[in-house]
Enzyme design. Structure first.
Site, PDB file in Angstrom:
ATOM      1  N   GLY A 105       0.810  -1.220   0.000  1.00  0.00           N
ATOM      2  CA  GLY A 105       0.000   0.000   0.000  1.00  0.00           C
ATOM      3  C   GLY A 105       0.836   1.260   0.000  1.00  0.00           C
ATOM      4  O   GLY A 105       1.992   1.261  -0.442  1.00  0.00           O
ATOM      5  N   CYS A 121      -4.631   8.249   8.570  1.00  0.00           N
ATOM      6  CA  CYS A 121      -4.025   7.992   9.884  1.00  0.00           C
ATOM      7  C   CYS A 121      -4.568   8.809  11.043  1.00  0.00           C
ATOM      8  O   CYS A 121      -4.840   8.257  12.097  1.00  0.00           O
ATOM      9  CB  CYS A 121      -2.515   8.215   9.797  1.00  0.00           C
ATOM     10  SG  CYS A 121      -1.738   6.986   8.766  1.00  0.00           S
ATOM     11  N   LYS A 156      -4.689  16.077   0.806  1.00  0.00           N
ATOM     12  CA  LYS A 156      -3.629  17.078   0.780  1.00  0.00           C
ATOM     13  C   LYS A 156      -3.069  17.074  -0.638  1.00  0.00           C
ATOM     14  O   LYS A 156      -3.439  16.196  -1.433  1.00  0.00           O
ATOM     15  CB  LYS A 156      -2.534  16.776   1.805  1.00  0.00           C
ATOM     16  CG  LYS A 156      -1.854  15.420   1.586  1.00  0.00           C
ATOM     17  CD  LYS A 156      -0.937  15.032   2.722  1.00  0.00           C
ATOM     18  CE  LYS A 156       0.372  15.768   2.657  1.00  0.00           C
ATOM     19  NZ  LYS A 156       1.422  15.129   3.506  1.00  0.00           N
TER      20      LYS A 156
HETATM   21  C1  UDX Z   1      -0.525   1.885   6.354  1.00  0.00           C
HETATM   22  C2  UDX Z   1      -0.357   1.191   7.673  1.00  0.00           C
HETATM   23  O1  UDX Z   1       0.081  -0.038   7.513  1.00  0.00           O
HETATM   24  C3  UDX Z   1      -1.472   1.488   8.568  1.00  0.00           C
HETATM   25  O2  UDX Z   1      -1.425   0.794   9.753  1.00  0.00           O
HETATM   26  C4  UDX Z   1      -1.275   2.894   8.819  1.00  0.00           C
HETATM   27  O3  UDX Z   1      -2.032   3.344   9.862  1.00  0.00           O
HETATM   28  C5  UDX Z   1      -1.547   3.643   7.547  1.00  0.00           C
HETATM   29  O4  UDX Z   1      -0.627   3.259   6.626  1.00  0.00           O
HETATM   30  P1  UDX Z   1      -1.440   1.823   4.011  1.00  0.00           P
HETATM   31  O5  UDX Z   1      -0.183   1.342   3.409  1.00  0.00           O
HETATM   32  O6  UDX Z   1      -1.761   3.277   3.870  1.00  0.00           O
HETATM   33  O7  UDX Z   1      -1.475   1.454   5.569  1.00  0.00           O
HETATM   34  O8  UDX Z   1      -2.689   0.970   3.623  1.00  0.00           O
HETATM   35  P2  UDX Z   1      -3.141   0.478   2.199  1.00  0.00           P
HETATM   36  O9  UDX Z   1      -2.684   1.439   1.155  1.00  0.00           O
HETATM   37  O10 UDX Z   1      -4.570   0.154   2.347  1.00  0.00           O
HETATM   38  O11 UDX Z   1      -2.284  -0.852   1.977  1.00  0.00           O
HETATM   39  C6  UDX Z   1      -2.471  -2.045   2.652  1.00  0.00           C
HETATM   40  C7  UDX Z   1      -2.303  -3.167   1.639  1.00  0.00           C
HETATM   41  O12 UDX Z   1      -2.295  -4.402   2.348  1.00  0.00           O
HETATM   42  C8  UDX Z   1      -3.419  -3.267   0.584  1.00  0.00           C
HETATM   43  O13 UDX Z   1      -2.838  -3.227  -0.700  1.00  0.00           O
HETATM   44  C9  UDX Z   1      -4.080  -4.615   0.875  1.00  0.00           C
HETATM   45  O14 UDX Z   1      -4.516  -5.276  -0.297  1.00  0.00           O
HETATM   46  C10 UDX Z   1      -2.947  -5.377   1.535  1.00  0.00           C
HETATM   47  N1  UDX Z   1      -3.386  -6.504   2.375  1.00  0.00           N
HETATM   48  C11 UDX Z   1      -4.313  -6.334   3.341  1.00  0.00           C
HETATM   49  C12 UDX Z   1      -2.799  -7.742   2.179  1.00  0.00           C
HETATM   50  O15 UDX Z   1      -1.954  -7.903   1.302  1.00  0.00           O
HETATM   51  N2  UDX Z   1      -3.140  -8.769   3.003  1.00  0.00           N
HETATM   52  C13 UDX Z   1      -4.070  -8.638   3.977  1.00  0.00           C
HETATM   53  O16 UDX Z   1      -4.362  -9.607   4.690  1.00  0.00           O
HETATM   54  C14 UDX Z   1      -4.680  -7.378   4.153  1.00  0.00           C
HETATM   55  C1  UDX Z   2       0.622  11.692   8.798  1.00  0.00           C
HETATM   56  C2  UDX Z   2       1.910  11.959   9.574  1.00  0.00           C
HETATM   57  O1  UDX Z   2       2.426  13.264   9.245  1.00  0.00           O
HETATM   58  C3  UDX Z   2       2.949  10.894   9.279  1.00  0.00           C
HETATM   59  O2  UDX Z   2       4.109  11.085  10.077  1.00  0.00           O
HETATM   60  C4  UDX Z   2       2.337   9.533   9.569  1.00  0.00           C
HETATM   61  O3  UDX Z   2       3.258   8.504   9.251  1.00  0.00           O
HETATM   62  C5  UDX Z   2       1.060   9.340   8.793  1.00  0.00           C
HETATM   63  O4  UDX Z   2       0.143  10.402   9.087  1.00  0.00           O
HETATM   64  P1  UDX Z   2      -0.194  12.117   6.306  1.00  0.00           P
HETATM   65  O5  UDX Z   2      -1.545  11.850   6.857  1.00  0.00           O
HETATM   66  O6  UDX Z   2       0.243  11.402   5.086  1.00  0.00           O
HETATM   67  O7  UDX Z   2       0.920  11.823   7.416  1.00  0.00           O
HETATM   68  O8  UDX Z   2      -0.066  13.688   5.984  1.00  0.00           O
HETATM   69  P2  UDX Z   2       0.163  15.009   6.864  1.00  0.00           P
HETATM   70  O9  UDX Z   2       1.088  15.870   6.114  1.00  0.00           O
HETATM   71  O10 UDX Z   2       0.504  14.702   8.258  1.00  0.00           O
HETATM   72  O11 UDX Z   2      -1.266  15.722   6.804  1.00  0.00           O
HETATM   73  C6  UDX Z   2      -2.411  15.185   7.446  1.00  0.00           C
HETATM   74  C7  UDX Z   2      -3.571  16.127   7.286  1.00  0.00           C
HETATM   75  O12 UDX Z   2      -3.379  17.314   8.060  1.00  0.00           O
HETATM   76  C8  UDX Z   2      -3.788  16.601   5.844  1.00  0.00           C
HETATM   77  O13 UDX Z   2      -5.170  16.637   5.558  1.00  0.00           O
HETATM   78  C9  UDX Z   2      -3.197  17.993   5.843  1.00  0.00           C
HETATM   79  O14 UDX Z   2      -3.753  18.822   4.860  1.00  0.00           O
HETATM   80  C10 UDX Z   2      -3.564  18.460   7.246  1.00  0.00           C
HETATM   81  N1  UDX Z   2      -2.691  19.544   7.733  1.00  0.00           N
HETATM   82  C11 UDX Z   2      -1.371  19.302   7.948  1.00  0.00           C
HETATM   83  C12 UDX Z   2      -3.237  20.794   8.007  1.00  0.00           C
HETATM   84  O15 UDX Z   2      -4.434  21.012   7.821  1.00  0.00           O
HETATM   85  N2  UDX Z   2      -2.412  21.781   8.480  1.00  0.00           N
HETATM   86  C13 UDX Z   2      -1.080  21.583   8.708  1.00  0.00           C
HETATM   87  O16 UDX Z   2      -0.398  22.523   9.143  1.00  0.00           O
HETATM   88  C14 UDX Z   2      -0.552  20.305   8.428  1.00  0.00           C
END
Ligand code: UDX
Ligand code: UDX
Length: 459
Positions: free
Chosen positions: A14, A274, A340
């Site tokens: 992912g 997240c 974002k």
């Molecule tokens: C990640 C983290 O792992 C999650 O805990 C965190 O909070 C957010 O970021 P992310 O990589 O963003 O998750 O998730 P996603 O893009 O949904 O990818 C997960 C992948 O795992 C998917 O492609 C799904 O198909 C795969 N998957 C899920 C498996 O291959 N096996 C499973 O049993 C379940």
């Molecule tokens: C976040 C954490 O930053 C990263 O460390 C963790 O591993 C996953 O979660 P992400 O969700 O990918 O990353 O993006 P981030 O840049 O943190 O932004 C999260 C949200 O907050 C977005 O919607 C962004 O637009 C918003 N944001 C961020 C604001 O509204 N204001 C800010 O000043 C910063």
């Protein structure tokens, strides 16, 4: 000296697993890296020129390593790779539970548990199992008890190595991280994993803790970041009624080295896969230990975010709604749908809540985004009353109101003098990201309302 870890497997291709493994493979050409996923379509995309996720710099990293020491395969084909692996990362999604105990708050560990079962069934000899997915604190206990079912002579160490990358800057965050965190119970596996990261990360940035502190630190880091956004967003509302300017306030408080300048951008609200999930998980853990006040404190960060999204939608509606509050027959241009800029990810994007609230009042929406596909928009807000526009111009044509929801750089450069004639007379532009060129809008004779810019709300 021969590295302790020569062969790595990652389950989950992912937003986290894919880029993380691509960077490890790129930086360590001697380590064999295999990424598995149940989703064969996603695997096919990782093996094509059209990668399944948009992330600046990712394509170049993948193309250097793929076919050399990086491969993407389906999960069934992956069993043999798990058997040969020295280390297996678990990087599957851990969404908020939708049913059963803790529904609506607790993280759903069913995918993590099924990965643990898969590893228990196929691992051979000694394997380091690494939690990359964000887990509730003490999740490693559950993984351990599943791994205990593995055959005789099969042994494991468990590490927590949470990811801190942010989407849109994932490659930079992986290549130059503020820190890498490794939590574990024994020094040897921690050292084995640290040795990999030290190939490109300065030693002082590779931190090690016990397992539980590592698991909890990840949740707390996200909670603190989200809290900053809710804090500045709460003040944006105060700026609008008092005539103060949120960017001035943010820049003044940010010069205090104890506060620091980052993550103080007022917005329509935070989104992404997240922040909300991890806050809810922290709230649930606190509640389950009887810490009601702690849970209520963090709940307020979630509630404020929800309020900010609704507040913004209601501002857009106010000047164009009928006396009964209906938006029927009103067309609103939505500029930006991703949570974002520089990503095509729409998970928990604030655009979902804003759009749903406007649609519920009968508005017609014309949605534009540079990377989000029409299918993704449809899967979040449906197609009823929703048109997906190919260009900002097409979204703006005939609009009664405009909402900027994602900070795509190109929206900062829109030529309002040219676009003004396309909008309905009196249309107001609502900037949920403070990126619109206020001077250009003023020169074009249009009205702008930017989050937290009190001066604009008081004219
Ligand atoms: C990640 C983290 O792992 C999650 O805990 C965190 O909070 C957010 O970021 P992310 O990589 O963003 O998750 O998730 P996603 O893009 O949904 O990818 C997960 C992948 O795992 C998917 O492609 C799904 O198909 C795969 N998957 C899920 C498996 O291959 N096996 C499973 O049993 C379940
Ligand atoms: C976040 C954490 O930053 C990263 O460390 C963790 O591993 C996953 O979660 P992400 O969700 O990918 O990353 O993006 P981030 O840049 O943190 O932004 C999260 C949200 O907050 C977005 O919607 C962004 O637009 C918003 N944001 C961020 C604001 O509204 N204001 C800010 O000043 C910063």
């Amino acid at each position: 000296m021969k590295p302790l870890v020569n062969k790595i497997v990652c389950i989950g291709a992912g937003y986290v697993g894919g880029p993380t493994m691509a960077v490890i493979a790129d930086r360590c050409p001697d380590i064999d890296v295999t990424v598995l996923d149940l989703n064969e379509v996603r695997i096919a995309a990782w093996n094509s020129e059209e990668l399944p996720i948009y992330e600046p710099g990712l394509a170049a990293v993948v193309s250097r390593a793929r076919g050399r020491n990086l491969r993407f395969v389906g999960q069934t084909e992956g069993a043999a790779h798990v058997a040969a692996a020295d280390a297996v990362f678990i990087s599957v999604n851990t969404p908020t539970k939708t049913d059963g105990e803790g529904a609506g708050k607790a993280s759903d560990l069913r995918y993590v548990e099924s990965c643990a079962r898969f590893i228990a069934a196929h691992a051979k000899g000694h394997t380091i199992v690494i939690e990359k997915s964000t887990m509730p604190v003490r999740a490693a206990d559950r993984i351990k008890s599943i791994l205990a079912s593995a055959g005789l002579g099969v042994t494991f160490d468990i590490l927590s190595n949470p990811e801190f990358l942010a989407e849109g800057t994932a490659i930079r965050d992986l290549e130059q991280p503020d820190r890498v965190l490794i939590g574990g119970e024994r020094p040897e596996p921690i050292a084995a994993l640290a040795e990999i990261y030290r190939r490109w990360v300065p030693a002082e940035r590779v931190l090690s803790t016990d397992l539980w502190s590592a698991e909890l630190s990840k949740l707390v880091a996200n909670a603190f970041l989200a809290q900053r956004v809710s804090s500045i967003n709460s003040i944006s509302a105060l700026c609008e009624v008092t005539g103060a300017d949120i960017e001035e306030v943010a820049s003044v408080i940010g010069t205090d080295s104890r506060i620091g300048p980052k993550f103080l951008r007022a917005s329509v609200g935070f989104g992404g896969s997240c922040f909300q999930k991890d806050l809810l998980s922290l709230i649930y853990i606190s509640e389950s230990y009887g810490l009601t006040e702690v849970a209520a404190y963090w709940q307020q960060v979630v509630d404020l975010n929800q309020w900010q999204k609704h507040r913004f939608a209601d501002q857009i509606a106010a000047p164009i709604a009928t006396a009964e509050g209906s938006l029927r027959g009103r067309r609103i241009a939505i500029l930006g749908f991703a949570f974002k800029k520089d990503t095509n990810d729409v998970r928990e994007t604030p655009a979902i809540d804003v759009c749903r609230r406007l649609l519920a009042r009968g508005a017609t929406l014309a949605v534009h985004d540079y990377k989000v596909t029409p299918d993704s928009v449809a899967s979040e807000i449906g197609t009823q009353g929703v048109e997906v526009a190919a260009t900002p111009e097409a979204a703006l044509a005939g609009a009664d109101g405009v909402a900027v929801l994602t900070e795509w750089s190109a929206y900062a450069k829109l030529d309002w003098a040219r676009l003004a004639g396309m909008l309905k007379a009196g249309a107001v532009i609502y900037d949920g990201r403070n990126i619109v060129d206020a001077e250009a809008v003023r020169r074009a004779g249009l009205t702008l309302r930017s989050i937290g810019k009190g001066g604009q709300f008081n004219t």
